[in-house]
Write a protein that holds these residues in place. Structure first.
Motif, PDB file in Angstrom:
ATOM      1  N   HIS A  49       0.836  -1.201   0.000  1.00 54.23           N
ATOM      2  CA  HIS A  49       0.000   0.000   0.000  1.00 54.23           C
ATOM      3  C   HIS A  49       0.872   1.253   0.000  1.00 54.23           C
ATOM      4  O   HIS A  49       2.074   1.197   0.262  1.00 54.23           O
ATOM      5  N   SER A  50       0.215   2.383  -0.242  1.00 54.02           N
ATOM      6  CA  SER A  50       0.911   3.676  -0.242  1.00 54.02           C
ATOM      7  C   SER A  50       0.614   4.476   1.021  1.00 54.02           C
ATOM      8  O   SER A  50       0.991   5.639   1.102  1.00 54.02           O
ATOM      9  N   ALA A  51      -0.067   3.872   1.988  1.00 54.08           N
ATOM     10  CA  ALA A  51      -0.405   4.529   3.250  1.00 54.08           C
ATOM     11  C   ALA A  51      -0.400   3.455   4.339  1.00 54.08           C
ATOM     12  O   ALA A  51      -0.332   2.265   4.038  1.00 54.08           O
ATOM     13  N   PRO A  52      -0.478   3.837   5.621  1.00 54.05           N
ATOM     14  CA  PRO A  52      -0.442   2.833   6.688  1.00 54.05           C
ATOM     15  C   PRO A  52      -1.529   1.777   6.547  1.00 54.05           C
ATOM     16  O   PRO A  52      -2.665   2.074   6.185  1.00 54.05           O
ATOM     17  N   VAL A  53      -1.145   0.519   6.825  1.00 54.90           N
ATOM     18  CA  VAL A  53      -2.084  -0.606   6.788  1.00 54.90           C
ATOM     19  C   VAL A  53      -2.973  -0.511   8.027  1.00 54.90           C
ATOM     20  O   VAL A  53      -2.471  -0.415   9.155  1.00 54.90           O
ATOM     21  N   THR A  54      -4.305  -0.530   7.835  1.00 56.21           N
ATOM     22  CA  THR A  54      -5.234  -0.388   8.967  1.00 56.21           C
ATOM     23  C   THR A  54      -5.692  -1.734   9.515  1.00 56.21           C
ATOM     24  O   THR A  54      -5.780  -1.898  10.729  1.00 56.21           O
ATOM     25  N   LYS A  55      -5.988  -2.705   8.644  1.00 54.73           N
ATOM     26  CA  LYS A  55      -6.458  -4.018   9.088  1.00 54.73           C
ATOM     27  C   LYS A  55      -5.855  -5.103   8.210  1.00 54.73           C
ATOM     28  O   LYS A  55      -5.525  -4.856   7.038  1.00 54.73           O
ATOM     29  N   MET A  56      -5.757  -6.310   8.799  1.00 54.44           N
ATOM     30  CA  MET A  56      -5.185  -7.439   8.068  1.00 54.44           C
ATOM     31  C   MET A  56      -5.783  -8.721   8.634  1.00 54.44           C
ATOM     32  O   MET A  56      -5.869  -8.891   9.857  1.00 54.44           O
ATOM     33  N   VAL A  57      -6.215  -9.649   7.749  1.00 53.80           N
ATOM     34  CA  VAL A  57      -6.872 -10.890   8.158  1.00 53.80           C
ATOM     35  C   VAL A  57      -6.392 -12.010   7.255  1.00 53.80           C
ATOM     36  O   VAL A  57      -6.158 -11.791   6.060  1.00 53.80           O
ATOM     37  N   ILE A  58      -6.269 -13.230   7.816  1.00 51.19           N
ATOM     38  CA  ILE A  58      -5.991 -14.446   7.048  1.00 51.19           C
ATOM     39  C   ILE A  58      -7.269 -15.265   7.014  1.00 51.19           C
ATOM     40  O   ILE A  58      -7.950 -15.428   8.040  1.00 51.19           O
ATOM     41  N   THR A  59      -7.629 -15.810   5.831  1.00 52.54           N
ATOM     42  CA  THR A  59      -8.863 -16.591   5.700  1.00 52.54           C
ATOM     43  C   THR A  59      -8.766 -17.877   6.526  1.00 52.54           C
ATOM     44  O   THR A  59      -7.677 -18.321   6.896  1.00 52.54           O
TER      45      THR A  59
ATOM     46  N   TYR B 109      -5.490 -17.330   1.763  1.00 50.29           N
ATOM     47  CA  TYR B 109      -5.424 -15.939   1.347  1.00 50.29           C
ATOM     48  C   TYR B 109      -5.154 -15.040   2.552  1.00 50.29           C
ATOM     49  O   TYR B 109      -5.633 -15.304   3.669  1.00 50.29           O
ATOM     50  N   LEU B 110      -4.363 -13.976   2.293  1.00 48.61           N
ATOM     51  CA  LEU B 110      -4.138 -12.896   3.251  1.00 48.61           C
ATOM     52  C   LEU B 110      -4.813 -11.642   2.695  1.00 48.61           C
ATOM     53  O   LEU B 110      -4.620 -11.297   1.521  1.00 48.61           O
ATOM     54  N   LEU B 111      -5.601 -10.967   3.513  1.00 44.94           N
ATOM     55  CA  LEU B 111      -6.332  -9.770   3.097  1.00 44.94           C
ATOM     56  C   LEU B 111      -5.802  -8.580   3.869  1.00 44.94           C
ATOM     57  O   LEU B 111      -5.592  -8.667   5.089  1.00 44.94           O
ATOM     58  N   SER B 112      -5.565  -7.458   3.169  1.00 48.91           N
ATOM     59  CA  SER B 112      -5.058  -6.248   3.828  1.00 48.91           C
ATOM     60  C   SER B 112      -5.769  -5.025   3.263  1.00 48.91           C
ATOM     61  O   SER B 112      -6.062  -4.967   2.072  1.00 48.91           O
ATOM     62  N   VAL B 113      -6.067  -4.072   4.154  1.00 47.78           N
ATOM     63  CA  VAL B 113      -6.665  -2.794   3.751  1.00 47.78           C
ATOM     64  C   VAL B 113      -5.837  -1.671   4.359  1.00 47.78           C
ATOM     65  O   VAL B 113      -5.090  -1.871   5.316  1.00 47.78           O
ATOM     66  N   SER B 114      -5.989  -0.476   3.778  1.00 47.64           N
ATOM     67  CA  SER B 114      -5.111   0.626   4.159  1.00 47.64           C
ATOM     68  C   SER B 114      -5.870   1.940   4.115  1.00 47.64           C
ATOM     69  O   SER B 114      -7.019   2.013   3.680  1.00 47.64           O
ATOM     70  N   GLU B 115      -5.160   2.997   4.537  1.00 42.35           N
ATOM     71  CA  GLU B 115      -5.721   4.346   4.471  1.00 42.35           C
ATOM     72  C   GLU B 115      -5.809   4.869   3.045  1.00 42.35           C
ATOM     73  O   GLU B 115      -6.431   5.899   2.803  1.00 42.35           O
ATOM     74  N   ASP B 116      -5.158   4.190   2.084  1.00 40.43           N
ATOM     75  CA  ASP B 116      -5.246   4.629   0.680  1.00 40.43           C
ATOM     76  C   ASP B 116      -6.518   4.144  -0.002  1.00 40.43           C
ATOM     77  O   ASP B 116      -6.710   4.389  -1.195  1.00 40.43           O
ATOM     78  N   GLY B 117      -7.415   3.426   0.714  1.00 43.21           N
ATOM     79  CA  GLY B 117      -8.700   3.007   0.163  1.00 43.21           C
ATOM     80  C   GLY B 117      -8.639   1.770  -0.693  1.00 43.21           C
ATOM     81  O   GLY B 117      -9.592   1.486  -1.429  1.00 43.21           O
TER      82      GLY B 117
END
Length: 1240
Positions: free
Chosen positions: A612-622, A627-635
């Motif tokens: 990502h281009s901004a801090p990672v906010t949440k992260m989960v493994i299925t 699968y690894l899932l990640s979301v960030s402040e960059d949307g």
């Protein structure tokens, strides 16, 4: 862990704010930035490939793709601003070159562009320097740099001319500049004086034409850097033509117009943005340099939004057209991708053309929540853009989304995948995931819930309210427990696998493990120097992993921190562990993801991935660890596939089967069933109608085929006769055209001959008159220049004398001032030395006084310290005794609390039983009342039904009496219908016959039209051939003065236009052609003879001119020799004068009188002038003579320029052998007469 690799699988989201953030790689593949990667997305097959960014990148700023669509340039910033060029034809998009500003410090490159041949690249640096770089990128060579703007005027876009690699266009706020690369530098080729406009975009339309768009809705057309046309873009449907700049007045009174943020050119014209959510297409017109608006395309309203019209207000950021110009794709400031096929936009000219989503709707704000479930392959996310979205990580699609009125801070999916819990700013809502909607059915009064999570069993869920954790039942929705203990806000919570424990971490530096049955704290770890942001638990619930602001990953067991792994100056924001306990991933504040080896080691043992281009906010493994899932402040939402080094997925302990059930409300299901029944009945009716119509058509077509076959045979015979007649007519027309063409050619030749003779004579007369006028002007100019030279010499001499006198007076004044200043400086120095001595003496006295004071103060302090030490010993003893008492009291308090808690639990259980019994009593009372009401209602209904029965019996009798006459009428009507049907059948037969006749007539008309078109085409081809022959013949006449070229051109015409079949027809016309040829030859021979006579005359004139020039040269050489002889005489006299001055000590006046007596006759003319110094006078004479010689030399040099026919003179002047003197110059100039009284 070392054999596990995380591979980027799919990304949902686009990075806005990047210049040119959308590119077409080929007809099906689009490139756009997402997170810290560039994504290659295939629109048809829905696959994605990734180009990772630079390590420790602080963000992308611009993209550019080459004209051959092979290279991609990406502007990024890590330690310094760089431009990376990738080879897109390589499977893994190999990195080719990395460019930078070199010694020039560059913070960012805001715009990039390749040349048309893909060899050169230009880049515009950002504030404060705004320097334009011109690279030969394959050699990493900076060809040139230039400063394009200042800090107050930012540059928006740069581009290279696609037709000329040396031209660069730069636009920005008050900037429109065109630079040209010449001799290793970029030079500005245009200097326009325009009103200040904020140019947001531009595009090259041709080699010299540029169209630029402003923030006030104006399109300006520049040619060769000059403003030619200007127009205003509006969003109305009325078309506006381009108007000249001169006609546009009163521009200041125009209303606020849309911003033109991007312009893209294509073969028919160009496309540009026209305000929020609107794109306009402009096409070229038949008129020169004009464009016409042909279409408006708008972003449609989004029905899933709370305010559907908000989607129409998105600002367009980029526009790209596919290589085949079939598809137009755009990106918006809210991170959405839209597309439209241009063919459909042209077809739907009656209706408003609208964009469609290229892939799916993405988040446009910070993603704050992420959750998964066990029974379905879905992901739930929420964002500050007020939306909740449900994604499918198996099909990589968006299944549901909805926008609300409030911002969503947290989200949790129920393990069944049928419910979702969302924490809004005002309330916590539990919602159903329906087939096409997300509907709320229960609300909880938890404001600003930043964290929420369902238990693995799904029977409980936890919600955070500030520093308190509420646990609710998912079936009864009761608040079962309230976990209090955190002093700061709770940042993360996680359930254990058996739902018996809950782990939480807070901003105050505490990590607590809670028992969800007793609400007790099982373990705790407090570190006040760290503000925790993420926590996870191992599958066996023995180990806790926590991350925070101290840039370390902590492993906690039994209230103690076992290990700390440093992150090297990068803060961890979140942590996730797999269900098997073998995989550990962390997200960082710079947007990267690290796969850390487990068990943890103190050394750096991880693999880092650009995400990502901004801090990672949440992260989960299925739950299946695939699968690894990640979301960030960059949307952006990134799906990572966890594989081993061989590229295979990890082994699973159990296969997870996902369910396909969905929720739907009863009313929706009933509506759909009714709609389906209606459609089925409609389909059956249509089948019956189609079968009946097909039978009728088969019968009609069989009859028509028979009739048509007979008619076509007749028509073919008639057409054959017509063709023969037309052929005979065509032969006649050909003969007529040939005769008319020969007549036209003869007339044309006569006209050309007359024009050529008259035009040449007139031109010669005009040129001769011009030549005489220019000669007169030249003589006047020479006379005036000589007068001006004399005046200038006189004025210079006078000015020099005045200046010398003036400056001598000033020098004397300055010398006096200097002496005064030096005396003042000496007095100041004496005063300074005396004051310095006094200050030193005073400083020594003060230092001694201060030293005495501090020594006394130190003694007093030492005595007080000794006293305080004794007092502290006594206080420590008292404190230890009080601490023991406090500990005993705390133990007693804990015992009392435990007893109190047990009693409270008993009270709660009893209260629950009481409430349950009360509810049962109320429910039974309500059922009894309902049953009594039903009995009363049924009795009333029975009475009413009896009344209705009596009335209906009476009506049945009356209706029976009325039915008998109606049956008779029905029989009569049936008979009439049968008669009408017979008449209809007769009419249908008549109509069918008439249709056949009409079809026959139409076929005849079409055949005759085709014949007419063929004849017209033949006529047009003949006329075109005649026109071509005329033009070629006209071109041949231009060579009428050159017989050989004329002959060759006529042969070419003959070979091109005359075929072998035509030779036989032209044999009769050869005699006329030969006569014409002989006549033309005689004419040319006469012209040649006349030209030869003119040449001989011109030669005689030039020879006389040459002889005159030679004679003038001889006279000039003689004069120069005489001047040299005089110069020798003057020098010898000067030497004699110097000797006389040395030997005799007479007065200056007497010496000057003697010198005057010995001067030559030329110098005696100036005897009346009073001389001050003989030496100075001699030097002055020599200088004047040198100037005269230089003038003569320049005049000699200009003679061959004025007379180009003069042969070069080979004679050399004789050299002087006079002995050199002290004052001799390096060259020997000729003397000049001494100046007269007026000259002095």
């Amino acid at each position: 862990m070392s054999s596990v690799v995380a591979q980027c699988h799919h990304v949902f989201g686009i990075r806005s704010g990047v210049a040119n953030n959308l590119c077409y790689f080929d007809e099906q593949t689009v490139i756009f930035p997402s997170g810290n990667n560039c994504v290659k997305y295939n629109v048809d097959q829905k696959w994605q490939k990734f180009i990772p960014g630079v390590e420790k990148s602080q963000g992308m700023y611009a993209l550019a793709i080459s004209a051959n669509r092979r290279y991609l340039a990406v502007s990024e910033r890590s330690d310094k601003a760089t431009i990376t060029v990738y080879d897109l034809q390589h499977e893994q998009s190999k990195k080719r070159k990395v460019l930078s500003g070199g010694e020039i410090p560059v913070q960012e490159f805001v715009s990039l562009c390749f040349s048309a041949d893909s060899k050169y690249l230009i880049g515009q640096s950002g504030a404060p320097d705004w320097i334009l770089f011109y690279w030969m990128w394959e050699k990493q060579k900076v060809m040139a740099t230039v400063k394009t703007s200042v800090t107050a005027n930012p540059v928006k876009q740069i581009s290279l001319n696609p037709y000329d690699n040396t031209q660069v266009c730069v636009t920005g706020n008050g900037i429109f500049k065109v630079f040209r690369y010449t001799e290793g530098t970029l030079k500005q080729s245009t200097f326009q004086k325009l009103d200040p406009h904020n140019f947001l975009s531009h595009v090259w339309m041709s080699e010299e034409r540029v169209i630029a768009g402003t923030d006030t809705g104006k399109l300006m057309v520049f040619e060769s850097g000059d403003l030619r046309w200007e127009m205003v873009v509006t969003t109305k449907r009325t078309e506006r033509w381009v108007k000249p700049v001169v006609e546009q007045t009163d521009q200041a009174a125009a209303p606020q117009l849309p911003r033109i943020t991007v312009i893209t050119a294509y073969s028919k014209g160009f496309a540009c943005s026209a305000g929020p959510g609107t794109v306009c297409l402009f096409d070229k017109t038949e008129e020169k340099d004009t464009y016409k608006k042909t279409r408006e395309i708008k972003i449609p309203p989004d029905q899933c939004c709370f305010e559907p019209s908000q989607a129409e207000l998105q600002q367009i950021e980029s526009l790209v057209i596919s290589p085949s110009e079939e598809t137009l794709v755009t990106s918006t400031e809210k991170g959405q991708l839209y597309s439209i096929t241009l063919s459909s936009a042209e077809i739907s000219k009656g209706a408003q053309a609208q964009f469609e989503y290229l892939t799916h709707s993405f988040h446009s704000g910070v993603i704050t929540g992420l959750s998964i479930c066990i029974r379905k392959p879905i992901i739930a996310t929420c964002s500050l853009d007020q939306s909740v979205r449900i994604w499918n990580f198996k099909t990589n699609t968006l299944e549901l989304y909805k926008e609300f009125q409030e911002e969503a801070f947290s989200i949790a999916l129920h393990p069944s995948g049928l419910f979702v819990l969302v924490g809004f700013s005002d309330k916590l809502r539990l919602m159903n995931l329906l087939i096409d909607d997300i509907r709320s059915f229960k609300e909880f009064t938890v404001r600003g819930c930043r964290e929420c999570a369902f238990s693995y069993g799904g029977h409980l869920f936890a919600a955070v309210n500030g520093n308190v954790i509420h646990i609710y039942s998912a079936t009864t929705f009761e608040n079962i427990l309230n976990l209090k203990g955190h002093n700061g806000k709770v940042r993360s919570i996680v359930w254990s696998a058996d739902d018996s424990r809950l782990v939480s971490c807070g901003m105050e530096g505490a990590v607590y493990e809670w028992n969800t049955l007793t609400s007790k704290r099982e373990t705790e770890s407090v570190l006040k120097t760290c503000s925790y942001s993420g926590v996870t638990i191992s599958p066996d619930a023995k180990t806790i992993f926590a991350v925070g602001t101290d840039c370390t990953l902590k492993e906690i067991q039994d209230c103690q921190i076992l290990r700390e792994v440093s992150a090297e100056d990068v803060a961890y924001t979140t942590v996730a562990m797999s269900r098997t306990g073998r995989l550990l991933f962390t997200g960082t504040s710079i947007g990267t993801i690290r796969a850390i080896k487990y068990p943890l080691s103190a050394q750096k043992d991880w693999v880092e991935y650009q995400a990502h281009s901004a801090p990672v906010t949440k992260m989960v493994i299925t739950f299946d660890d695939q699968y690894l899932l990640s979301v960030s402040e960059d949307g952006c939402l990134v799906i990572w596939r966890i594989i081993d080094k061989d590229g295979r997925g990890l082994k699973r302990d159990k296969e997870i089967t996902y369910m396909e059930e969905i929720l739907i409300t009863k009313c929706d299901l009933e509506e759909k069933n009714v709609y389906m029944l209606e459609l089925k009945t409609r389909v059956e009716e249509l089948k019956m109608e189609n079968e009946y119509q097909l039978r009728l058509k088969d019968i009609n077509y069989s009859e028509k085929m028979k009739e048509m076959s007979e008619k076509f045979v007749q028509q073919i015979e008639a057409l054959k006769t017509k063709i023969q007649l037309l052929k005979s007519e065509a032969d006649k027309m050909e003969g007529y055209h040939q005769e008319s063409m020969s007549e036209v050619l003869e007339g044309h030749a006569k006209d050309m001959q007359g024009l050529a003779e008259s035009a040449n004579s007139q031109k010669l007369m005009l040129e001769y008159e011009k030549y005489q006028e220019l000669q007169l002007k030249l003589q006047h100019m020479q006379a005036e220049s000589e007068k001006q030279l004399q005046k200038m010499e006189q004025s210079k001499v006078l000015a020099l004398g005045e200046l010398t006198g003036h400056y001598e007076v000033k020098i004397q004044e300055k010398l006096l001032v200097l002496e005064q200043v030096q005396e003042e400086a000496r007095t100041h120095m004496r005063e300074f030395e005396e004051s310095r001595k006094q200050i030193e003496e005073d400083g020594d006295r003060e230092i001694q006084d201060i030293r005495m004071r501090f020594e006394r103060w130190l003694r007093d302090e030492k005595e007080t310290n000794m006293r305080m030490k004794g007092d502290t010993g006594i206080m420590k003893k008292k404190f230890s005794s009080l601490q023991k008492d406090i500990d005993d009291r705390n133990v007693e308090i804990d015992k009392m609390k435990s007893d109190h808690h047990k009693q409270q639990c008993v009270i709660r259980s009893l209260e629950k039983d009481i409430l349950a019994l009360r509810k049962q009593i109320q429910e039974r009372d309500e059922t009894i009342q309902d049953k009594e009401k039903r009995i009363y209602d049924l009795k009333k209904k029975n009475q009413e039904l009896d009344k209705f029965k009596f009335v209906l019996d009476f009506k049945i009798k009356e209706l029976k009496n009325q039915i008998e006459p109606s049956e008779r009428n029905i029989k009569k009507m049936k008979d009439q219908i049968e008669e009408m049907e017979e008449e209809l059948a007769i009419l249908h037969q008549k109509n069918s016959r008439q249709d056949l006749d009409i079809a026959q007539f139409k076929s005849k008309l079409s055949a005759s039209d085709k014949e007419m078109k063929k004849e017209r085409l033949r006529m047009e081809s003949m006329e075109a051939l005649v026109h071509k022959f005329k033009t070629d013949l006209h071109n041949c006449v231009n060579f009428i003065q050159e017989p050989n070229k004329l002959k060759g051109r006529i042969r070419e015409l003959y070979l091109h236009y005359v075929q072998q079949s035509d030779v036989t027809d032209i044999v009769g016309e050869n005699l006329d052609i030969q006569k014409e040829y002989a006549r033309q030859r005689e004419h040319l021979e006469r012209n040649v003879a006349s030209l030869k006579r003119k040449m001989s005359k011109d030669h005689g004139i030039s020879y006389t001119e040459k002889t005159k020039i030679m004679q003038e040269n001889v006279t000039l050489i003689g004069e120069i020799n005489d001047l040299r002889h005089e110069l020798r005489v003057v020098r010898s006299q000067n030497n004699n004068y110097e000797r006389l001055l040395k030997h005799t000590k007479k007065d200056k006046t007497q010496a000057f009188v003697d010198l005057q007596a010995k001067l030559s006759p030329r110098e005696k003319l100036c005897s009346k002038v009073v001389r001050l110094n003989a030496l100075e006078e001699g030097e002055h004479l020599i200088q004047l003579q040198r100037l005269e010689i230089q003038r003569l030399r320049e005049q000699i040099l200009t003679v061959p320029e004025n007379n180009p026919h003069r042969p070069p003179s080979t004679a050399k002047l004789p050299t002087l052998n006079c002995p050199p003197t002290i004052n001799d110059p390096p060259s020997l100039p000729s003397p000049r007469p001494p100046p007269s009284k007026t000259d002095e």
